[in-house]
Design a protein around this motif. Sequence first.
Motif, PDB file in Angstrom:
ATOM      1  N   ASN A 126       0.840  -1.193   0.000  1.00  0.00           N
ATOM      2  CA  ASN A 126       0.000   0.000   0.000  1.00  0.00           C
ATOM      3  C   ASN A 126       0.880   1.249   0.000  1.00  0.00           C
ATOM      4  O   ASN A 126       1.665   1.461   0.930  1.00  0.00           O
ATOM      5  CB  ASN A 126      -0.900  -0.016   1.241  1.00  0.00           C
ATOM      6  CG  ASN A 126      -1.899   1.117   1.247  1.00  0.00           C
ATOM      7  OD1 ASN A 126      -2.036   1.871   0.273  1.00  0.00           O
ATOM      8  ND2 ASN A 126      -2.616   1.262   2.348  1.00  0.00           N
ATOM      9  N   PRO A 127       0.769   2.102  -1.027  1.00  0.00           N
ATOM     10  CA  PRO A 127       1.635   3.298  -1.047  1.00  0.00           C
ATOM     11  C   PRO A 127       1.299   4.298   0.053  1.00  0.00           C
ATOM     12  O   PRO A 127       2.132   5.138   0.400  1.00  0.00           O
ATOM     13  CB  PRO A 127       1.382   3.897  -2.436  1.00  0.00           C
ATOM     14  CG  PRO A 127       0.045   3.363  -2.842  1.00  0.00           C
ATOM     15  CD  PRO A 127      -0.070   2.007  -2.218  1.00  0.00           C
ATOM     16  N   TYR A 128       0.066   4.235   0.605  1.00  0.00           N
ATOM     17  CA  TYR A 128      -0.335   5.140   1.680  1.00  0.00           C
ATOM     18  C   TYR A 128      -0.227   4.478   3.060  1.00  0.00           C
ATOM     19  O   TYR A 128      -0.733   5.016   4.040  1.00  0.00           O
ATOM     20  CB  TYR A 128      -1.782   5.603   1.465  1.00  0.00           C
ATOM     21  CG  TYR A 128      -1.991   6.267   0.127  1.00  0.00           C
ATOM     22  CD1 TYR A 128      -1.589   7.577  -0.095  1.00  0.00           C
ATOM     23  CD2 TYR A 128      -2.590   5.572  -0.926  1.00  0.00           C
ATOM     24  CE1 TYR A 128      -1.780   8.190  -1.325  1.00  0.00           C
ATOM     25  CE2 TYR A 128      -2.784   6.169  -2.160  1.00  0.00           C
ATOM     26  CZ  TYR A 128      -2.374   7.477  -2.353  1.00  0.00           C
ATOM     27  OH  TYR A 128      -2.559   8.078  -3.572  1.00  0.00           O
ATOM     28  N   GLY A 129       0.402   3.313   3.137  1.00  0.00           N
ATOM     29  CA  GLY A 129       0.547   2.620   4.413  1.00  0.00           C
ATOM     30  C   GLY A 129       1.492   3.351   5.355  1.00  0.00           C
ATOM     31  O   GLY A 129       2.417   4.057   4.926  1.00  0.00           O
ATOM     32  N   GLN A 130       1.271   3.169   6.655  1.00  0.00           N
ATOM     33  CA  GLN A 130       2.072   3.814   7.682  1.00  0.00           C
ATOM     34  C   GLN A 130       2.582   2.766   8.657  1.00  0.00           C
ATOM     35  O   GLN A 130       1.969   1.716   8.839  1.00  0.00           O
ATOM     36  CB  GLN A 130       1.250   4.871   8.439  1.00  0.00           C
ATOM     37  CG  GLN A 130       0.764   6.014   7.573  1.00  0.00           C
ATOM     38  CD  GLN A 130      -0.074   7.005   8.355  1.00  0.00           C
ATOM     39  OE1 GLN A 130      -0.366   6.791   9.532  1.00  0.00           O
ATOM     40  NE2 GLN A 130      -0.461   8.081   7.706  1.00  0.00           N
ATOM     41  N   TRP A 131       3.692   3.078   9.296  1.00  0.00           N
ATOM     42  CA  TRP A 131       4.208   2.209  10.346  1.00  0.00           C
ATOM     43  C   TRP A 131       3.372   2.417  11.594  1.00  0.00           C
ATOM     44  O   TRP A 131       3.229   3.542  12.083  1.00  0.00           O
ATOM     45  CB  TRP A 131       5.673   2.542  10.634  1.00  0.00           C
ATOM     46  CG  TRP A 131       6.598   2.145   9.527  1.00  0.00           C
ATOM     47  CD1 TRP A 131       7.145   2.955   8.586  1.00  0.00           C
ATOM     48  CD2 TRP A 131       7.069   0.828   9.248  1.00  0.00           C
ATOM     49  NE1 TRP A 131       7.936   2.231   7.726  1.00  0.00           N
ATOM     50  CE2 TRP A 131       7.923   0.920   8.122  1.00  0.00           C
ATOM     51  CE3 TRP A 131       6.876  -0.429   9.829  1.00  0.00           C
ATOM     52  CZ2 TRP A 131       8.564  -0.185   7.567  1.00  0.00           C
ATOM     53  CZ3 TRP A 131       7.517  -1.528   9.288  1.00  0.00           C
ATOM     54  CH2 TRP A 131       8.341  -1.413   8.172  1.00  0.00           C
ATOM     55  N   ARG A 132       2.816   1.305  12.103  1.00  0.00           N
ATOM     56  CA  ARG A 132       1.945   1.368  13.275  1.00  0.00           C
ATOM     57  C   ARG A 132       2.353   0.300  14.287  1.00  0.00           C
ATOM     58  O   ARG A 132       2.958  -0.719  13.925  1.00  0.00           O
ATOM     59  CB  ARG A 132       0.473   1.164  12.875  1.00  0.00           C
ATOM     60  CG  ARG A 132      -0.066   2.218  11.938  1.00  0.00           C
ATOM     61  CD  ARG A 132      -1.545   2.015  11.666  1.00  0.00           C
ATOM     62  NE  ARG A 132      -1.802   0.775  10.947  1.00  0.00           N
ATOM     63  CZ  ARG A 132      -3.032   0.300  10.697  1.00  0.00           C
ATOM     64  NH1 ARG A 132      -4.087   0.960  11.132  1.00  0.00           N
ATOM     65  NH2 ARG A 132      -3.181  -0.823  10.046  1.00  0.00           N
ATOM     66  N   LEU A 133       1.984   0.550  15.529  1.00  0.00           N
ATOM     67  CA  LEU A 133       2.285  -0.403  16.604  1.00  0.00           C
ATOM     68  C   LEU A 133       1.410  -1.637  16.436  1.00  0.00           C
ATOM     69  O   LEU A 133       0.178  -1.532  16.367  1.00  0.00           O
ATOM     70  CB  LEU A 133       2.045   0.250  17.963  1.00  0.00           C
ATOM     71  CG  LEU A 133       2.380  -0.586  19.205  1.00  0.00           C
ATOM     72  CD1 LEU A 133       3.858  -0.920  19.242  1.00  0.00           C
ATOM     73  CD2 LEU A 133       1.967   0.162  20.470  1.00  0.00           C
ATOM     74  N   HIS A 134       2.057  -2.816  16.361  1.00  0.00           N
ATOM     75  CA  HIS A 134       1.333  -4.065  16.081  1.00  0.00           C
ATOM     76  C   HIS A 134       1.219  -4.967  17.303  1.00  0.00           C
ATOM     77  O   HIS A 134       0.297  -5.765  17.406  1.00  0.00           O
ATOM     78  CB  HIS A 134       2.037  -4.812  14.955  1.00  0.00           C
ATOM     79  CG  HIS A 134       1.284  -6.006  14.450  1.00  0.00           C
ATOM     80  ND1 HIS A 134       0.023  -5.926  13.888  1.00  0.00           N
ATOM     81  CD2 HIS A 134       1.612  -7.324  14.419  1.00  0.00           C
ATOM     82  CE1 HIS A 134      -0.381  -7.125  13.533  1.00  0.00           C
ATOM     83  NE2 HIS A 134       0.556  -7.997  13.853  1.00  0.00           N
ATOM     84  N   GLY A 135       2.152  -4.867  18.244  1.00  0.00           N
ATOM     85  CA  GLY A 135       2.091  -5.712  19.429  1.00  0.00           C
ATOM     86  C   GLY A 135       3.391  -5.631  20.205  1.00  0.00           C
ATOM     87  O   GLY A 135       4.319  -4.889  19.858  1.00  0.00           O
ATOM     88  N   LYS A 136       3.450  -6.425  21.263  1.00  0.00           N
ATOM     89  CA  LYS A 136       4.631  -6.514  22.112  1.00  0.00           C
ATOM     90  C   LYS A 136       5.004  -7.980  22.298  1.00  0.00           C
ATOM     91  O   LYS A 136       4.134  -8.855  22.318  1.00  0.00           O
ATOM     92  CB  LYS A 136       4.378  -5.880  23.484  1.00  0.00           C
ATOM     93  CG  LYS A 136       4.166  -4.389  23.456  1.00  0.00           C
ATOM     94  CD  LYS A 136       3.965  -3.849  24.858  1.00  0.00           C
ATOM     95  CE  LYS A 136       3.679  -2.362  24.850  1.00  0.00           C
ATOM     96  NZ  LYS A 136       3.488  -1.822  26.220  1.00  0.00           N
ATOM     97  N   ILE A 137       6.287  -8.218  22.459  1.00  0.00           N
ATOM     98  CA  ILE A 137       6.783  -9.562  22.730  1.00  0.00           C
ATOM     99  C   ILE A 137       7.169  -9.621  24.195  1.00  0.00           C
ATOM    100  O   ILE A 137       8.057  -8.870  24.648  1.00  0.00           O
ATOM    101  CB  ILE A 137       7.980  -9.906  21.833  1.00  0.00           C
ATOM    102  CG1 ILE A 137       7.546  -9.932  20.365  1.00  0.00           C
ATOM    103  CG2 ILE A 137       8.575 -11.254  22.225  1.00  0.00           C
ATOM    104  CD1 ILE A 137       8.687 -10.142  19.396  1.00  0.00           C
ATOM    105  N   VAL A 138       6.502 -10.493  24.944  1.00  0.00           N
ATOM    106  CA  VAL A 138       6.787 -10.654  26.371  1.00  0.00           C
ATOM    107  C   VAL A 138       7.586 -11.930  26.538  1.00  0.00           C
ATOM    108  O   VAL A 138       7.085 -13.025  26.250  1.00  0.00           O
ATOM    109  CB  VAL A 138       5.481 -10.716  27.192  1.00  0.00           C
ATOM    110  CG1 VAL A 138       5.795 -10.856  28.677  1.00  0.00           C
ATOM    111  CG2 VAL A 138       4.629  -9.482  26.941  1.00  0.00           C
TER     112      VAL A 138
END
Length: 315
Positions: free
Chosen positions: A259-271
């Motif tokens: 997606n050319p309009y995609g953004q970097w977003r928070l997806h999760g955390k590794i515990v």
Amino acid sequence: MATHMRRTLLVLHRATSSSLKNAEASLDVRHPVPLFLPIRTKKRYFIPPAIGIKGKSGGYTEDKARAAGIVYRQEYFERPINIACTAGIFDPYIPPEGDARLSTLSKEGLKQRTEQIRQSAASQLAIRKIKEHDSDFSTKNFAEKAQEIFIEAHNVLTQFNKEKLHSLVTERCYPEMTRGNRYKTIRWKFVESLEPPRVVHARCPDMVTKGNLYGQVTVRMHSKQTLAIYDRFGRLMLGSEEQPKDVLEYLVIERHLVNPYGQWRLHGKIVPSWAPSKDPIIKTVIIPGPDLKPGEEFDALNYEVPKPAAVQWSK
């Protein structure tokens, strides 16, 4: 002539009526009064079942509908799919035990460092794919950008701004952050960064089709934070606003690369499995008060909280 015909008809009518009476007397048949004659109505091929019989009997089936000539619509159990983000973390990063506690000068710290260098081959290939779709991507600058996304997302969470939060976190991470916070007050603050954030892991998986690529970058962040959660009555449930804590987190940032309009977003955390357990949440309990009559006032000084009666449990 007419009188003659009339006489013959009367004689026949008396004879038939007397014969019918004799037959009814011999069979002892009594007709109800008044007599209702059934009239045949339109033939009904399908009668819907009554209420409450569906669970008891076999109920409505597809065979009955086909026999009645009714078109039975096929039911499709479809699940919605969202292609803006993936459903999980592909090949998650396994943090080394004792991270942020062992120095690189020690023997165990050097072993961890060499193991990370060996496992970075797959990350280098994923970083090359990410740079093909995102020319501005750089491992040095991306760690700071991921930290800014993390801080802004948590500040928006304390303000309950849903529209802004959707632009900072993915559809997988959004319910995990907002679940159970409807009637609570959150106070969160980022104090300082103990170590500069750095990229430790990168993967570039595809979903649905081969060319539908997603970029997942794991960032290690060691910082000081304050967190306090209050319930709907204003009582403290977890944490403190004045006492900061050292927090070591592994954030997964994702972007839809196609997606050319995609953004970097928070997806999760590794515990990690060796991480210490979280502090228990202090829940509020209703203390039963006295039964007041209309017009009476409650005097808290003279009231004693009733204690529960002792119960003897038999083994």
